[in-house]
Design an enzyme around this catalytic site. Sequence first.
Site, PDB file in Angstrom:
ATOM      1  N   LYS A 190       1.327  -1.218   0.414  1.00  0.00           N
ATOM      2  CA  LYS A 190      -0.076   0.012  -0.260  1.00  0.00           C
ATOM      3  C   LYS A 190       0.789   1.121  -0.289  1.00  0.00           C
ATOM      4  CE  LYS A 190      -3.739   1.532   2.449  1.00  0.00           C
ATOM      5  NZ  LYS A 190      -5.286   1.742   0.901  1.00  0.00           N
ATOM      6  N   ARG A 212      -4.212  -8.840 -12.200  1.00  0.00           N
ATOM      7  CA  ARG A 212      -4.210 -10.039 -12.493  1.00  0.00           C
ATOM      8  C   ARG A 212      -6.084  -9.377 -12.599  1.00  0.00           C
ATOM      9  NH1 ARG A 212      -9.131  -9.624  -8.959  1.00  0.00           N
ATOM     10  NH2 ARG A 212      -8.219  -8.504  -6.427  1.00  0.00           N
ATOM     11  N   GLU A 235      -5.725  10.698   7.381  1.00  0.00           N
ATOM     12  CA  GLU A 235      -6.050  10.544   5.838  1.00  0.00           C
ATOM     13  C   GLU A 235      -7.454  11.098   5.698  1.00  0.00           C
ATOM     14  OE1 GLU A 235      -6.822   6.330   4.020  1.00  0.00           O
ATOM     15  OE2 GLU A 235      -4.665   6.083   3.308  1.00  0.00           O
TER      16      GLU A 235
END
Lengths: 503, 503, 167, 167
Positions: free
Chosen positions: A120, A296, A204
């Site tokens: 992250k 993916r 954040e």
Amino acid sequence: MNLRPFKRVLVANRGEIAVRIIRACAEEGLETVAVYSDVDRDARHVRMATYAVHIGAAPAAESYLVSERILQVARDTGADAVHPGYGFLSENAGFAQAVIDAGMVWIGAPPESIIGMGSKTGSRQRMTAAGVPVVPGTVEALHDEAEVLRVATEIGFPVMLKASAGGGGKGMRKVDNADGLVSAFRSARGEAKASFGDDAVYMEKFVVNPRHVEIQVLADGHGNIVHLFERDCSIQRRNQKVIEECPCPVLPEETRQAMASVAVKATGAVNYVGAGTVEFLLGGDGSFYFLEMNTRLQVEHPITEAITGVDLARAQLRVAAGEPLWFKQSDLKINGHAIECRVYAEDPEANFAPAPGLIQDYREPGGPFVRVDSGVSAGSEVPIYYDPMIAKLVVWGRTRQECIERTDRALREYRITGIKTSLGFFRKVLRDERFLAGEYTTGFITPEFLEDLEEVRSDEVACIAAAIAQLDHDLKPARAASSGSGGSNWKRAATWRSTHRMR
Amino acid sequence: MNLRPFKRVLVANRGEIAVRIIRACAEEGLETVAVYSDVDRDARHVRMATYAVHIGAAPAAESYLVSERILQVARDTGADAVHPGYGFLSENAGFAQAVIDAGMVWIGAPPESIIGMGSKTGSRQRMTAAGVPVVPGTVEALHDEAEVLRVATEIGFPVMLKASAGGGGKGMRKVDNADGLVSAFRSARGEAKASFGDDAVYMEKFVVNPRHVEIQVLADGHGNIVHLFERDCSIQRRNQKVIEECPCPVLPEETRQAMASVAVKATGAVNYVGAGTVEFLLGGDGSFYFLEMNTRLQVEHPITEAITGVDLARAQLRVAAGEPLWFKQSDLKINGHAIECRVYAEDPEANFAPAPGLIQDYREPGGPFVRVDSGVSAGSEVPIYYDPMIAKLVVWGRTRQECIERTDRALREYRITGIKTSLGFFRKVLRDERFLAGEYTTGFITPEFLEDLEEVRSDEVACIAAAIAQLDHDLKPARAASSGSGGSNWKRAATWRSTHRMR
Amino acid sequence: MHYDVTLDGKTRSVEIERVGEDYVRVVIDDGEPVVVERRALSGGMSLVIDGKSFDAGLVKREAGWDVSILGVQHPVEVLDPRKKALRLAGGAGEGKLKSSMPGRVVSILVEDGAVVEKGQAVIIIEAMKMENEVKAPVSGTVSGIQVTPGQAVDAGAPLLTITAESE
Amino acid sequence: MHYDVTLDGKTRSVEIERVGEDYVRVVIDDGEPVVVERRALSGGMSLVIDGKSFDAGLVKREAGWDVSILGVQHPVEVLDPRKKALRLAGGAGEGKLKSSMPGRVVSILVEDGAVVEKGQAVIIIEAMKMENEVKAPVSGTVSGIQVTPGQAVDAGAPLLTITAESE
């Protein structure tokens, strides 16, 4: 078609995604090798593949996650490529590298790209450097109250304090304005210290009423990157998607373009090859922030296939074979609307508790623009060891309205008995006013929403059916010789009744 | 949606088309009334409809064709509209009129349009008057040899002489040039007289190497008529379509436009309303001729839905409700390619002899861009009384190649046991070079083609499976306690063998 | 035959008899009798009730039937007079709490003798990588805890007993 | 166990034995033995033969099994030693012709004692609105006609007997 550098693909997965990949390989003229654990010998992916090899015990850690064993099977069966699906080893850069080192083709993101997007913190820094907007805030721990105040003023309230070592909501505080900031910082630190032995806390921006919107990208190894528009995946439970749709019903065209071009930029920044997904938080104010990139094929890829006509699994095979993309960005248009419902073996009325078990009857819906991707059939045992998703219902419509009407029709046709599933829950979502208006956020599913599904139930009929079933069960030997007058007379009488008493 | 002039639709049909219409009604929020004969009580359309009413004995003449009975059921159940599907009463102008006279909505072509297109001679004259090209020739009987020679010279050789009262090839003669014309005329007349007691013979141009190409049209009651491109239905057996595709693989764009505009003209000429199909013969030289108009939904409508995104069954409901078309011709584009395989209960290796019976196992294929419309499920009895078509496999692809590959994949997944079907035959067609090249005519299926399906069979595996099934059957009581060493040791040994002896 | 049929907490009294091979006469809560045509099919039955058609999936459970209609499951409890008598004799207020899924017991949140509220979590069971709270179905007193943390349990395994407060 | 297994006119000699709960050892026409893993599933079986996976639908017929693989049906005849002996005793050349479908006899094209060629139409049966020719499976002499025009027949109903020419 057969000039491919590979002709036999080991599918290192199970369930519906293994079936999906086997189908794509079959259409491309490629052979497949299925692997299976003790409990999956009779599974659909095993029966559909060209080859099938047992790889270990039921727990994934003893089968689908044992990269050495899977590599050995690939070598033994003469497979020359490996497709990991999603989950399991799909974002394991070490496994990807081992496949490549063994001289086989890895049908997935390059190991460097997986690593680049893997952490992250790392991906956040990399994306910031590439000019991709991330949720504003710090990554490093905040030192003191002065810094906290400064950063909060910089990024703007509301903000979120999070424990660096955290998880599960511990050490997490939402702060709406400067008044409560310092005390919240202190208590978050204290809780973090108590919970994790580490008082590091970072900050954040709190994105108000967020939606989860993601961009599908596809990159070949020749410098071509296209995006295939967005998917809205805001309907979630336990932070897992349950219903996705595309296009996003509230995304303005300019935001779509901006988000897509950021996604393409992010994809290029990690030298990506193959199909990938760049996830964003979309705020109620139209701002959006990079969350992470899934390196993916995504569970919800079929809705993108439905609106673009591009078979993403086949595209993965072609790109992995070194083919350049056979279409340009300008060839792609959003055609209509698509919705996916992820069918889980779980009980929505018991807070989505998993409900593994034996599927007794299993009938998928059909007809126009209805697709089901599944890994089960009647008589399948849903094991307790893996993800409880058993199928995906994917429906297309010319408009969102048509798509919703068709999805409800398909859900009504779907029959899964023996285990509890989320089918009834989907029917309730499709009647919800917020969903119908397209006005929903990741907070859509509340405890109250789940309370019960009465509005989509048929209680009286169910009671009659159960009573009749019980009667037939109790009187089983007497089935043929019944009481009352002769069958044919009654038939006529009852038909007459039916006709004349109809409401 | 509920401002409709009707809310409960009686579906005067059975099988897959009844299911198709019930699905469309469900999506439009309409209730449905199913009707069924003695042998159809457990059929899928009965189980899926809102209401279900028995209408008579198994033979269609005693149930699905008894218009009075069906009308009575409509009245009794409070139905306010009737959808006839295809076949049965769908092109019966008298029934259509009776429905309208009973104050219900007829979801089909207006009775006048049905009549206008009903007779071969009448529709031919009407189309000629409207400037639509018909197969050149006479409609009236030829009087004498001089007239025969004059007409043949006019329309050009080769020509076909046909008995006016004819059928079954009697009194029919193909003539390649003027030399044999007079003697052919005499012998055709003689045979016609002998066979039908009527020596009237007429002449048509013989279309060389024809394909059967048709245009889908859709007209509202407000003067708007659109076409939805063509379907190529040349792969036929017993003059019945078995595989259709769209677009036609050999149709030049200018011919498509010309054919479509002729179809729209023909549609307008009979004041048509609803979905209809204008059929043409396409000659090897690019010429095309009007054959007939089918004033109903066509069996093969799903491939048009696949390439246009327009749900034709829902469109019928809306147009019948008086809504104007909600899109223009210019909104329609051909998107990709679609193929339909009509799955019949029949034996292709025995010249497509019908094979009714009990369906034991029934599993439809799934995955991307695969659609199945069917009226059966495991345990269904295919009755001897009706058309043996039990399902339609409809597959879409971005290109014809992708569509063919996907269709073959879907066929391989399809399982129908207990009765013989055309599935294996389709797999052979999809490998045929003429089909792959798109170069085929209505003469595609020859007796030689049918001889056997060896190339798509798996003979050795089938023999092993049968021997094992027989062994398990013969030793049934001993199933668990088996000879030889313990199961688990053998399991390991065999896995090892499998791995190391693989070819 | 008479059954007590319970769904979502509501019990209906059902009087039911066969009146022909395919027909059953049903009276619910002393209402108007309805003749139902039913055809047993693989996995369930097709019903025509007063002209309306229903396709029901059916699975037998210990206490009744799971009925699937239009994609929605209905767990219906069916009690015949004999079972009803047994249940009444056994004490209506006592309920054995069973595991609804196979899994592993993570922790037990109550002790013998504890008084719990309806809906209160009493045991946590892990299955399919997720922790799931098992909640008290009634308010009452806990007794007879039969599992320990770490133990694997099957679906239907008895966990503990809750004796309802007397009303 | 030994079976004669016939498909499309080709007979294979199959030697077969169980070697474990899920395993069977098969020798075809004196070739190399193969161990097959097979799992009986609803409607058929899953086979792994030498690593290769096959999903076969199976339906029991009087003379063997219909095997469905990859969308294609294989009507396989399986004869065990006992049945084989019976058949040999019964005269290999005599074949009862049966109706392959339910329908109605439209016409009978041959008489008792008629000599027919393999592939020649002998009876016409109407089913599903179509007339279907029933053809002689071998060349030989017709006897024992058991149906009359207009008669309804079930699938498998005996129609007549054809005794093959002695070779």
